[in-house]
Design a protein around this motif. Sequence first.
Motif, PDB file in Angstrom:
ATOM      1  N   LEU A  59      16.970   9.161 -11.530  1.00  0.00           N
ATOM      2  CA  LEU A  59      16.859   7.843 -10.906  1.00  0.00           C
ATOM      3  C   LEU A  59      18.125   7.451 -10.158  1.00  0.00           C
ATOM      4  CD1 LEU A  59      15.214   5.338 -10.340  1.00  0.00           C
ATOM      5  CD2 LEU A  59      15.889   4.424 -12.565  1.00  0.00           C
ATOM      6  N   PRO A  60      19.326   7.549 -10.761  1.00  0.00           N
ATOM      7  CA  PRO A  60      20.524   7.215  -9.981  1.00  0.00           C
ATOM      8  C   PRO A  60      20.735   8.159  -8.786  1.00  0.00           C
ATOM      9  CG  PRO A  60      21.120   8.051 -12.159  1.00  0.00           C
ATOM     10  CD  PRO A  60      19.657   7.781 -12.183  1.00  0.00           C
ATOM     11  N   PHE A  61      20.321   9.421  -8.922  1.00  0.00           N
ATOM     12  CA  PHE A  61      20.398  10.343  -7.794  1.00  0.00           C
ATOM     13  C   PHE A  61      19.552   9.815  -6.631  1.00  0.00           C
ATOM     14  CE2 PHE A  61      18.547  13.863  -5.410  1.00  0.00           C
ATOM     15  CZ  PHE A  61      19.659  14.613  -5.058  1.00  0.00           C
ATOM     16  N   SER A 312      28.546   2.693 -10.043  1.00  0.00           N
ATOM     17  CA  SER A 312      28.072   4.004  -9.591  1.00  0.00           C
ATOM     18  C   SER A 312      28.520   5.092 -10.570  1.00  0.00           C
ATOM     19  CB  SER A 312      28.612   4.310  -8.198  1.00  0.00           C
ATOM     20  OG  SER A 312      30.031   4.343  -8.198  1.00  0.00           O
ATOM     21  N   ASN A 313      27.816   6.224 -10.554  1.00  0.00           N
ATOM     22  CA  ASN A 313      28.184   7.360 -11.396  1.00  0.00           C
ATOM     23  C   ASN A 313      28.045   8.653 -10.595  1.00  0.00           C
ATOM     24  OD1 ASN A 313      25.396   8.043 -11.432  1.00  0.00           O
ATOM     25  ND2 ASN A 313      25.072   6.756 -13.227  1.00  0.00           N
ATOM     26  N   VAL A 314      28.307   9.779 -11.226  1.00  0.00           N
ATOM     27  CA  VAL A 314      28.311  11.045 -10.494  1.00  0.00           C
ATOM     28  C   VAL A 314      26.922  11.420  -9.989  1.00  0.00           C
ATOM     29  CG1 VAL A 314      30.358  12.037 -11.572  1.00  0.00           C
ATOM     30  CG2 VAL A 314      28.128  12.328 -12.671  1.00  0.00           C
ATOM     31  N   TYR A 315      25.861  10.956 -10.641  1.00  0.00           N
ATOM     32  CA  TYR A 315      24.505  11.296 -10.214  1.00  0.00           C
ATOM     33  C   TYR A 315      24.148  10.510  -8.952  1.00  0.00           C
ATOM     34  CZ  TYR A 315      25.407  11.591 -15.133  1.00  0.00           C
ATOM     35  OH  TYR A 315      26.049  11.767 -16.331  1.00  0.00           O
ATOM     36  N   MET A 316      24.532   9.231  -8.921  1.00  0.00           N
ATOM     37  CA  MET A 316      24.337   8.424  -7.731  1.00  0.00           C
ATOM     38  C   MET A 316      25.160   8.992  -6.577  1.00  0.00           C
ATOM     39  SD  MET A 316      24.821   4.281  -7.310  1.00  0.00           S
ATOM     40  CE  MET A 316      23.727   3.919  -8.695  1.00  0.00           C
ATOM     41  N   LEU A 317      26.372   9.437  -6.895  1.00  0.00           N
ATOM     42  CA  LEU A 317      27.237  10.016  -5.877  1.00  0.00           C
ATOM     43  C   LEU A 317      26.640  11.305  -5.323  1.00  0.00           C
ATOM     44  CD1 LEU A 317      29.897   9.968  -4.318  1.00  0.00           C
ATOM     45  CD2 LEU A 317      30.996  11.078  -6.268  1.00  0.00           C
ATOM     46  N   GLU A 318      26.033  12.116  -6.177  1.00  0.00           N
ATOM     47  CA  GLU A 318      25.415  13.355  -5.718  1.00  0.00           C
ATOM     48  C   GLU A 318      24.264  13.070  -4.746  1.00  0.00           C
ATOM     49  OE1 GLU A 318      23.363  17.474  -7.454  1.00  0.00           O
ATOM     50  OE2 GLU A 318      24.526  16.174  -8.791  1.00  0.00           O
ATOM     51  N   GLY A 319      23.462  12.052  -5.043  1.00  0.00           N
ATOM     52  CA  GLY A 319      22.389  11.668  -4.134  1.00  0.00           C
ATOM     53  C   GLY A 319      22.915  11.152  -2.813  1.00  0.00           C
ATOM     54  N   TYR A 320      23.989  10.398  -2.862  1.00  0.00           N
ATOM     55  CA  TYR A 320      24.624   9.844  -1.656  1.00  0.00           C
ATOM     56  C   TYR A 320      25.144  10.983  -0.776  1.00  0.00           C
ATOM     57  CZ  TYR A 320      27.233   6.014   0.699  1.00  0.00           C
ATOM     58  OH  TYR A 320      27.709   5.072   1.581  1.00  0.00           O
ATOM     59  N   ILE A 321      25.783  11.968  -1.399  1.00  0.00           N
ATOM     60  CA  ILE A 321      26.285  13.142  -0.676  1.00  0.00           C
ATOM     61  C   ILE A 321      25.132  13.907  -0.029  1.00  0.00           C
ATOM     62  CG2 ILE A 321      27.293  15.443  -1.013  1.00  0.00           C
ATOM     63  CD1 ILE A 321      29.145  14.131  -3.123  1.00  0.00           C
TER      64      ILE A 321
END
Length: 384
Positions: A59-61, A312-321
């Motif tokens: 979900l955060p991704f 934000s967390n690393v999973y959200m950041l991975e989706g953003y990237i």
Amino acid sequence: MTTTMDGMRAFRAAARITMVAALAGLFTAGANAEDGVSKTAVTLGQSLAMTGPGATLALPFAQGARLYFERVNAGGGVNGRKIELTTLDDMGNPDTTVANTKKLLDQKVFSLFGYYGSPQVTAVNPLLKDTDILLFAPMAGADELRGSLYPNVYSVRPGYSEEAAMITRHAETLGMRKLAILHGKDLESLAALDSAERTMGGMGANLVAKSALSGGSVATSVDQVLAKKPESVLVISDASGAANAIRDLRAKGFRGPIYGFSSTGESLLAEQLGAAGAGVVVVRVTPKSDNAKSVLVRELQADALAAKLGKSNVYMLEGYIAAWTYTEALRKAGKDPTRAKLRKALDSLQDLNLGGFRVHFDGDRVGSKLVELSLIDAMGRVRE
């Protein structure tokens, strides 16, 4: 008069020819229009676990990806087209992922984007491999997805073998060569386990024990590996299963290093363990998600704040990237993008700078080799 009549006939004939040619051009243009591309939008399809156990990472991704696409669309899109992401919930079930993918393909999406889970990607690959449809940036670590049997899968993150190699090197610097593995029985954990065994064994680590975690057997599994007196332990599971195993390891006196793959869920694991997580080392494949020096992180944090999504967390950041990388490839594909042009654009991406994070495809279907270690401290915080 005859000349005039002949001229009229010629004019009408020319007009008929012009109209036929114009109609033929319209039909040809319609026939050649790329699926998922209109004058105003490019439509992508996504299937992942919006609910169920996998949702804690998926979900955060998905949120991170949508944040970046919304940023792009607010600025006018790419070459005048907005990026529209159609997301379907598969609840982490590969069979549902297949059904969702068939729906998305029937809807004529331009490409697939940001799936979650190695088993899910494996399940849909037969639908893709003999087509021109790309699946971009799945949040999945199985090494096989980066091989020749998955020609239409483009990953941003590295595979589990790179994560296993990083852990092995770190343990070796501590003089810890006797390793035990505790692992979940779900398909994602088993994919990670396969990579760990092959990679760590190949690098000289001594795998003294491995045991599966399931339900009430956590304590028994921990006892089995501790009986072999390992110097370090790798826990391969989701955050909940890993937290239970780590608590039991510490309660039974194990003081050696404990490691987790990126699939363990860095910040989620830290939250669940609190002080009990002191000294646990977890792999991440993105920059640290609270690094205020990073332009990439600052932009994500600003967008997440504006959208009221919380920290934000690393999973959200991975989706953003993933979304940022896709956007740049789409931009490079030109004003009239096709699937072939998108593939060519991805294959030629070299040293793409995303606010300090580098992506480099250039003929390789893996855009980043970044693997770093995070440490959970005695306050339950994640540190580099």
